[in-house]
Design a protein around this motif. Structure first.
Motif, PDB file in Angstrom:
ATOM      1  N   SER A   1     -29.479 -10.662 -25.041  1.00 42.91           N
ATOM      2  CA  SER A   1     -29.400 -10.564 -23.587  1.00 42.91           C
ATOM      3  C   SER A   1     -30.676 -11.077 -22.932  1.00 42.91           C
ATOM      4  O   SER A   1     -31.677 -11.337 -23.603  1.00 42.91           O
ATOM      5  N   SER A   2     -30.633 -11.180 -21.630  1.00 37.44           N
ATOM      6  CA  SER A   2     -31.852 -11.401 -20.853  1.00 37.44           C
ATOM      7  C   SER A   2     -32.685 -10.129 -20.954  1.00 37.44           C
ATOM      8  O   SER A   2     -32.155  -9.059 -21.280  1.00 37.44           O
ATOM      9  N   PRO A   3     -33.978 -10.196 -20.632  1.00 37.25           N
ATOM     10  CA  PRO A   3     -34.780  -8.967 -20.651  1.00 37.25           C
ATOM     11  C   PRO A   3     -34.179  -7.893 -19.746  1.00 37.25           C
ATOM     12  O   PRO A   3     -33.744  -8.178 -18.634  1.00 37.25           O
ATOM     13  N   ASP A   4     -34.139  -6.677 -20.245  1.00 32.81           N
ATOM     14  CA  ASP A   4     -33.517  -5.541 -19.558  1.00 32.81           C
ATOM     15  C   ASP A   4     -34.471  -4.987 -18.504  1.00 32.81           C
ATOM     16  O   ASP A   4     -35.476  -4.361 -18.837  1.00 32.81           O
ATOM     17  N   ARG A   5     -34.123  -5.163 -17.226  1.00 35.87           N
ATOM     18  CA  ARG A   5     -34.970  -4.686 -16.129  1.00 35.87           C
ATOM     19  C   ARG A   5     -34.852  -3.175 -15.941  1.00 35.87           C
ATOM     20  O   ARG A   5     -35.708  -2.561 -15.324  1.00 35.87           O
ATOM     21  N   SER A   6     -33.786  -2.562 -16.458  1.00 30.33           N
ATOM     22  CA  SER A   6     -33.575  -1.132 -16.233  1.00 30.33           C
ATOM     23  C   SER A   6     -34.235  -0.246 -17.294  1.00 30.33           C
ATOM     24  O   SER A   6     -34.301   0.961 -17.123  1.00 30.33           O
ATOM     25  N   LEU A   7     -34.711  -0.833 -18.375  1.00 31.85           N
ATOM     26  CA  LEU A   7     -35.343  -0.062 -19.451  1.00 31.85           C
ATOM     27  C   LEU A   7     -36.858  -0.125 -19.286  1.00 31.85           C
ATOM     28  O   LEU A   7     -37.453  -1.202 -19.340  1.00 31.85           O
ATOM     29  N   TRP A   8     -37.464   1.034 -19.091  1.00 32.05           N
ATOM     30  CA  TRP A   8     -38.914   1.140 -18.919  1.00 32.05           C
ATOM     31  C   TRP A   8     -39.513   1.641 -20.222  1.00 32.05           C
ATOM     32  O   TRP A   8     -39.059   2.638 -20.782  1.00 32.05           O
ATOM     33  N   VAL A   9     -40.526   0.947 -20.716  1.00 31.90           N
ATOM     34  CA  VAL A   9     -41.146   1.259 -22.007  1.00 31.90           C
ATOM     35  C   VAL A   9     -42.574   1.736 -21.760  1.00 31.90           C
ATOM     36  O   VAL A   9     -43.365   1.038 -21.116  1.00 31.90           O
ATOM     37  N   GLY A  10     -42.884   2.929 -22.271  1.00 34.53           N
ATOM     38  CA  GLY A  10     -44.224   3.496 -22.107  1.00 34.53           C
ATOM     39  C   GLY A  10     -45.239   2.814 -22.997  1.00 34.53           C
ATOM     40  O   GLY A  10     -44.886   2.113 -23.957  1.00 34.53           O
ATOM     41  N   PRO A  11     -46.520   3.010 -22.697  1.00 34.89           N
ATOM     42  CA  PRO A  11     -47.581   2.341 -23.461  1.00 34.89           C
ATOM     43  C   PRO A  11     -47.545   2.631 -24.956  1.00 34.89           C
ATOM     44  O   PRO A  11     -47.697   1.722 -25.776  1.00 34.89           O
ATOM     45  N   SER A  12     -47.329   3.875 -25.338  1.00 35.81           N
ATOM     46  CA  SER A  12     -47.305   4.206 -26.775  1.00 35.81           C
ATOM     47  C   SER A  12     -46.113   3.554 -27.467  1.00 35.81           C
ATOM     48  O   SER A  12     -46.247   3.005 -28.568  1.00 35.81           O
ATOM     49  N   ALA A  13     -44.941   3.608 -26.831  1.00 30.42           N
ATOM     50  CA  ALA A  13     -43.751   2.981 -27.419  1.00 30.42           C
ATOM     51  C   ALA A  13     -43.929   1.468 -27.482  1.00 30.42           C
ATOM     52  O   ALA A  13     -43.539   0.835 -28.468  1.00 30.42           O
ATOM     53  N   MET A  14     -44.534   0.880 -26.463  1.00 33.16           N
ATOM     54  CA  MET A  14     -44.746  -0.568 -26.458  1.00 33.16           C
ATOM     55  C   MET A  14     -45.701  -0.968 -27.578  1.00 33.16           C
ATOM     56  O   MET A  14     -45.454  -1.943 -28.294  1.00 33.16           O
ATOM     57  N   ASN A  15     -46.779  -0.211 -27.742  1.00 35.81           N
ATOM     58  CA  ASN A  15     -47.715  -0.499 -28.840  1.00 35.81           C
ATOM     59  C   ASN A  15     -47.020  -0.376 -30.186  1.00 35.81           C
ATOM     60  O   ASN A  15     -47.226  -1.191 -31.082  1.00 35.81           O
ATOM     61  N   TRP A  16     -46.194   0.648 -30.340  1.00 36.82           N
ATOM     62  CA  TRP A  16     -45.475   0.848 -31.597  1.00 36.82           C
ATOM     63  C   TRP A  16     -44.514  -0.316 -31.852  1.00 36.82           C
ATOM     64  O   TRP A  16     -44.468  -0.861 -32.953  1.00 36.82           O
ATOM     65  N   LEU A  17     -43.740  -0.696 -30.840  1.00 33.54           N
ATOM     66  CA  LEU A  17     -42.770  -1.791 -30.990  1.00 33.54           C
ATOM     67  C   LEU A  17     -43.442  -3.112 -31.335  1.00 33.54           C
ATOM     68  O   LEU A  17     -42.964  -3.864 -32.178  1.00 33.54           O
ATOM     69  N   THR A  18     -44.536  -3.418 -30.660  1.00 31.07           N
ATOM     70  CA  THR A  18     -45.166  -4.726 -30.832  1.00 31.07           C
ATOM     71  C   THR A  18     -46.076  -4.812 -32.058  1.00 31.07           C
ATOM     72  O   THR A  18     -46.494  -5.899 -32.430  1.00 31.07           O
ATOM     73  N   ALA A  19     -46.371  -3.695 -32.690  1.00 23.55           N
ATOM     74  CA  ALA A  19     -47.243  -3.706 -33.871  1.00 23.55           C
ATOM     75  C   ALA A  19     -46.547  -4.281 -35.106  1.00 23.55           C
ATOM     76  O   ALA A  19     -47.208  -4.679 -36.064  1.00 23.55           O
ATOM     77  N   ASP A  20     -45.201  -4.327 -35.093  1.00 21.28           N
ATOM     78  CA  ASP A  20     -44.451  -4.805 -36.249  1.00 21.28           C
ATOM     79  C   ASP A  20     -43.167  -5.467 -35.740  1.00 21.28           C
ATOM     80  O   ASP A  20     -42.362  -4.834 -35.065  1.00 21.28           O
ATOM     81  N   ALA A  21     -42.974  -6.731 -36.062  1.00 20.34           N
ATOM     82  CA  ALA A  21     -41.827  -7.502 -35.554  1.00 20.34           C
ATOM     83  C   ALA A  21     -40.478  -6.959 -36.027  1.00 20.34           C
ATOM     84  O   ALA A  21     -39.448  -7.300 -35.450  1.00 20.34           O
ATOM     85  N   THR A  22     -40.459  -6.096 -37.054  1.00 19.64           N
ATOM     86  CA  THR A  22     -39.180  -5.557 -37.529  1.00 19.64           C
ATOM     87  C   THR A  22     -38.758  -4.293 -36.765  1.00 19.64           C
ATOM     88  O   THR A  22     -37.651  -3.816 -36.963  1.00 19.64           O
TER      89      THR A  22
END
Length: 181
Positions: free
Chosen positions: A140-161
């Motif tokens: 999909s296109s980037p989801d404008r309705s989903l807000w990601v907190g700093p800790s979750a964003m750091n966790w998600l981006t630390a590993d591409a899987t």
């Protein structure tokens, strides 16, 4: 939770079900599980509950006077999507105004501290392709309705899987192409 607990009358309840007619309350987020109720006795002095014999639990019957908080859970390489929600349509005018005020404070705080339009959804079970007459784009296109907190964003981006899902069992997954900073 610090933003929610700035209000000294706010209490947390672990889930919509409990073992007695009155729920145990806390102000410690570590004492509540996946489904948390944010409640102020100033809005509704007592949380009414109905006994459910089949599960030997009391079930909250005051959703209209509380904020529902579903917490994120990390399992392996998946983080589940959390949420805040209200349904004040059956509340008194004063209670509805108080719950909506708290909810709107949370919304403003989330928009100040979190980011959106960083997660794209895809179904790994079907081919990737643009949107067509009978299908959505995958991914999909980037989801404008989903807000990601700093800790979750750091966790998600630390590993591409790493992925975000509505629940661990769902096939559709969210991902971000951003890298941790």
């Amino acid at each position: 939770m610090s933003e929610v607990l700035r209000d000294p009358v706010v209490l947390l309840v672990d889930g919509p079900r409990w073992k007695s007619a009155a729920p145990p309350t806390t102000r410690n987020i570590a004492s509540v599980g996946y489904h948390c109720i944010i409640w102020s006795p100033e809005d509704l002095p007592k949380l009414p509950a109905e006994f459910i014999p089949s599960c030997n639990d009391w079930y909250c019957r005051a959703e209209h006077a509380t904020i529902q908080f579903i917490r994120c859970v990390i399992t392996g390489t998946v983080i589940t999507q959390g949420r805040f929600a209200i349904a004040t349509d059956q509340a008194s005018e004063k209670t509805a105004a108080n719950v909506e005020r708290r909810y709107n404070l949370l919304r403003r705080w989330i928009k100040k501290t979190c980011v959106n339009s960083v997660v794209r959804w895809r179904n790994p079970g079907i081919p990737e392709a643009p949107a067509g007459p009978n299908r959505s784009a995958n991914p999909s296109s980037p989801d404008r309705s989903l807000w990601v907190g700093p800790s979750a964003m750091n966790w998600l981006t630390a590993d591409a899987t790493r992925r975000i899902k509505i629940s661990p069992e769902t096939l559709v997954e969210g991902f971000t192409s951003q890298r941790s900073i």
